[in-house]
Scaffold this motif. Sequence first.
Motif, PDB file in Angstrom:
ATOM      1  N   VAL A 296     -48.505  -8.185   6.250  1.00  0.00           N
ATOM      2  CA  VAL A 296     -47.468  -7.796   5.118  1.00  0.00           C
ATOM      3  C   VAL A 296     -47.469  -6.170   5.559  1.00  0.00           C
ATOM      4  CG1 VAL A 296     -48.016  -7.409   2.798  1.00  0.00           C
ATOM      5  CG2 VAL A 296     -48.201  -9.703   3.077  1.00  0.00           C
ATOM      6  N   LEU A 297     -46.785  -5.896   5.530  1.00  0.00           N
ATOM      7  CA  LEU A 297     -46.322  -4.332   6.535  1.00  0.00           C
ATOM      8  C   LEU A 297     -46.164  -3.731   4.640  1.00  0.00           C
ATOM      9  CD1 LEU A 297     -44.944  -5.141   9.522  1.00  0.00           C
ATOM     10  CD2 LEU A 297     -47.379  -4.858   8.617  1.00  0.00           C
ATOM     11  N   PRO A 298     -46.305  -2.255   4.926  1.00  0.00           N
ATOM     12  CA  PRO A 298     -45.713  -1.815   3.275  1.00  0.00           C
ATOM     13  C   PRO A 298     -44.109  -1.611   3.920  1.00  0.00           C
ATOM     14  CG  PRO A 298     -47.290  -0.516   5.415  1.00  0.00           C
ATOM     15  CD  PRO A 298     -47.131  -1.537   5.509  1.00  0.00           C
ATOM     16  N   GLN A 299     -43.662  -0.939   2.768  1.00  0.00           N
ATOM     17  CA  GLN A 299     -41.867  -1.115   2.099  1.00  0.00           C
ATOM     18  C   GLN A 299     -42.013   0.304   2.871  1.00  0.00           C
ATOM     19  OE1 GLN A 299     -40.034  -3.166  -0.311  1.00  0.00           O
ATOM     20  NE2 GLN A 299     -38.948  -2.763   0.929  1.00  0.00           N
ATOM     21  N   GLN A 300     -40.955   0.503   3.901  1.00  0.00           N
ATOM     22  CA  GLN A 300     -40.731   2.116   4.646  1.00  0.00           C
ATOM     23  C   GLN A 300     -39.305   2.571   4.307  1.00  0.00           C
ATOM     24  OE1 GLN A 300     -39.142   0.899   8.524  1.00  0.00           O
ATOM     25  NE2 GLN A 300     -41.569   0.733   9.377  1.00  0.00           N
ATOM     26  N   VAL A 301     -39.328   3.681   4.020  1.00  0.00           N
ATOM     27  CA  VAL A 301     -38.429   4.172   2.898  1.00  0.00           C
ATOM     28  C   VAL A 301     -36.835   3.957   3.434  1.00  0.00           C
ATOM     29  CG1 VAL A 301     -37.157   7.026   2.575  1.00  0.00           C
ATOM     30  CG2 VAL A 301     -39.702   6.023   2.282  1.00  0.00           C
ATOM     31  N   SER A 302     -36.791   3.929   4.771  1.00  0.00           N
ATOM     32  CA  SER A 302     -35.677   3.553   5.244  1.00  0.00           C
ATOM     33  C   SER A 302     -35.546   2.250   6.374  1.00  0.00           C
ATOM     34  CB  SER A 302     -35.140   5.029   6.458  1.00  0.00           C
ATOM     35  OG  SER A 302     -35.734   5.077   7.040  1.00  0.00           O
ATOM     36  N   ALA A 303     -35.860   1.365   5.617  1.00  0.00           N
ATOM     37  CA  ALA A 303     -35.330  -0.077   6.727  1.00  0.00           C
ATOM     38  C   ALA A 303     -34.679  -0.303   7.266  1.00  0.00           C
ATOM     39  CB  ALA A 303     -35.737  -1.132   5.157  1.00  0.00           C
ATOM     40  N   PRO A 304     -35.362  -0.835   8.692  1.00  0.00           N
ATOM     41  CA  PRO A 304     -33.999  -0.856   9.836  1.00  0.00           C
ATOM     42  C   PRO A 304     -33.453  -1.876   8.641  1.00  0.00           C
ATOM     43  CG  PRO A 304     -36.499  -1.556  10.418  1.00  0.00           C
ATOM     44  CD  PRO A 304     -36.558  -0.712   9.237  1.00  0.00           C
ATOM     45  N   GLU A 305     -32.336  -2.063   9.285  1.00  0.00           N
ATOM     46  CA  GLU A 305     -31.179  -3.379   9.521  1.00  0.00           C
ATOM     47  C   GLU A 305     -32.179  -4.588   9.194  1.00  0.00           C
ATOM     48  OE1 GLU A 305     -28.009  -4.939   7.467  1.00  0.00           O
ATOM     49  OE2 GLU A 305     -28.406  -2.925   7.978  1.00  0.00           O
ATOM     50  N   GLU A 306     -31.457  -5.496   8.257  1.00  0.00           N
ATOM     51  CA  GLU A 306     -32.072  -7.058   8.271  1.00  0.00           C
ATOM     52  C   GLU A 306     -31.536  -7.919  10.007  1.00  0.00           C
ATOM     53  OE1 GLU A 306     -32.649  -9.203   5.238  1.00  0.00           O
ATOM     54  OE2 GLU A 306     -33.042  -7.306   4.411  1.00  0.00           O
ATOM     55  N   CYS A 307     -32.176  -8.297  10.606  1.00  0.00           N
ATOM     56  CA  CYS A 307     -31.835  -9.397  11.399  1.00  0.00           C
ATOM     57  C   CYS A 307     -32.359 -11.302  11.310  1.00  0.00           C
ATOM     58  CB  CYS A 307     -31.835  -8.899  13.006  1.00  0.00           C
ATOM     59  SG  CYS A 307     -33.743  -9.518  13.701  1.00  0.00           S
ATOM     60  N   TYR A 308     -31.665 -11.942  11.193  1.00  0.00           N
ATOM     61  CA  TYR A 308     -31.759 -13.514  11.304  1.00  0.00           C
ATOM     62  C   TYR A 308     -31.763 -13.782  12.338  1.00  0.00           C
ATOM     63  CZ  TYR A 308     -30.480 -11.901   6.243  1.00  0.00           C
ATOM     64  OH  TYR A 308     -30.183 -10.984   5.143  1.00  0.00           O
ATOM     65  N   THR A 309     -32.592 -14.592  12.320  1.00  0.00           N
ATOM     66  CA  THR A 309     -32.797 -15.413  13.916  1.00  0.00           C
ATOM     67  C   THR A 309     -31.886 -16.465  13.433  1.00  0.00           C
ATOM     68  OG1 THR A 309     -34.738 -17.210  11.977  1.00  0.00           O
ATOM     69  CG2 THR A 309     -35.007 -14.992  13.748  1.00  0.00           C
ATOM     70  N   LEU A 310     -31.327 -17.604  14.312  1.00  0.00           N
ATOM     71  CA  LEU A 310     -30.560 -19.189  14.556  1.00  0.00           C
ATOM     72  C   LEU A 310     -31.054 -19.874  13.315  1.00  0.00           C
ATOM     73  CD1 LEU A 310     -29.693 -18.923  17.947  1.00  0.00           C
ATOM     74  CD2 LEU A 310     -28.010 -18.925  15.949  1.00  0.00           C
ATOM     75  N   ALA A 311     -32.352 -19.723  13.638  1.00  0.00           N
ATOM     76  CA  ALA A 311     -33.834 -21.239  13.228  1.00  0.00           C
ATOM     77  C   ALA A 311     -32.874 -20.607  11.448  1.00  0.00           C
ATOM     78  CB  ALA A 311     -34.699 -20.859  13.195  1.00  0.00           C
ATOM     79  N   HIS A 312     -33.506 -19.347  11.022  1.00  0.00           N
ATOM     80  CA  HIS A 312     -33.188 -18.462   9.355  1.00  0.00           C
ATOM     81  C   HIS A 312     -31.895 -19.009   8.973  1.00  0.00           C
ATOM     82  CE1 HIS A 312     -33.177 -16.164   5.927  1.00  0.00           C
ATOM     83  NE2 HIS A 312     -31.792 -16.066   6.109  1.00  0.00           N
ATOM     84  N   GLU A 313     -30.740 -18.297   9.949  1.00  0.00           N
ATOM     85  CA  GLU A 313     -29.653 -19.308   9.467  1.00  0.00           C
ATOM     86  C   GLU A 313     -28.994 -20.613   9.247  1.00  0.00           C
ATOM     87  OE1 GLU A 313     -27.018 -17.156  12.799  1.00  0.00           O
ATOM     88  OE2 GLU A 313     -27.144 -15.196  11.870  1.00  0.00           O
ATOM     89  N   GLU A 314     -29.912 -21.521  10.290  1.00  0.00           N
ATOM     90  CA  GLU A 314     -29.420 -23.099  10.192  1.00  0.00           C
ATOM     91  C   GLU A 314     -30.259 -23.408   9.343  1.00  0.00           C
ATOM     92  OE1 GLU A 314     -31.151 -27.204  12.870  1.00  0.00           O
ATOM     93  OE2 GLU A 314     -31.178 -24.634  13.375  1.00  0.00           O
ATOM     94  N   ASN A 315     -31.380 -22.717   8.652  1.00  0.00           N
ATOM     95  CA  ASN A 315     -31.822 -22.917   6.716  1.00  0.00           C
ATOM     96  C   ASN A 315     -31.601 -22.999   6.078  1.00  0.00           C
ATOM     97  OD1 ASN A 315     -34.156 -24.130   8.287  1.00  0.00           O
ATOM     98  ND2 ASN A 315     -35.727 -22.172   7.662  1.00  0.00           N
TER      99      ASN A 315
END
Length: 102
Positions: A20-39
């Motif tokens: 669990v990482l603390p939230q950053q003020v400017s979060a980088p763009e989310e990237c989704y893995t192929l497994a995530h997209e498949e789910n």
Amino acid sequence: PHSPAQKLVFNRVNGKRPQVLPQQVSAPEECYTLAHEENVRFVYEAWQQVEQQLDSSRSGESICGPVQYVEKTPNPGLKNFVPIDLEEWWAQQFLAKIENCS
């Protein structure tokens, strides 16, 4: 014709808990893995089938199929419950992200 329902199994990567990482003020763009997209695709398509089967059973086209659960005696503690409109929430998050970037 009918195959048994697929069993969903959620495994932790390497058996470890995610950090669990603390939230950053400017979060980088989310990237989704192929497994995530498949789910996501699997859950979406499965839910579409359930909704289609529910509609068919409501209109009398099908005798068997999913049954929508409705409580006979609603819980009084949930009297003021308002379900979240998830699409609206995602839209607000998206717009807030755009506003914060500009």
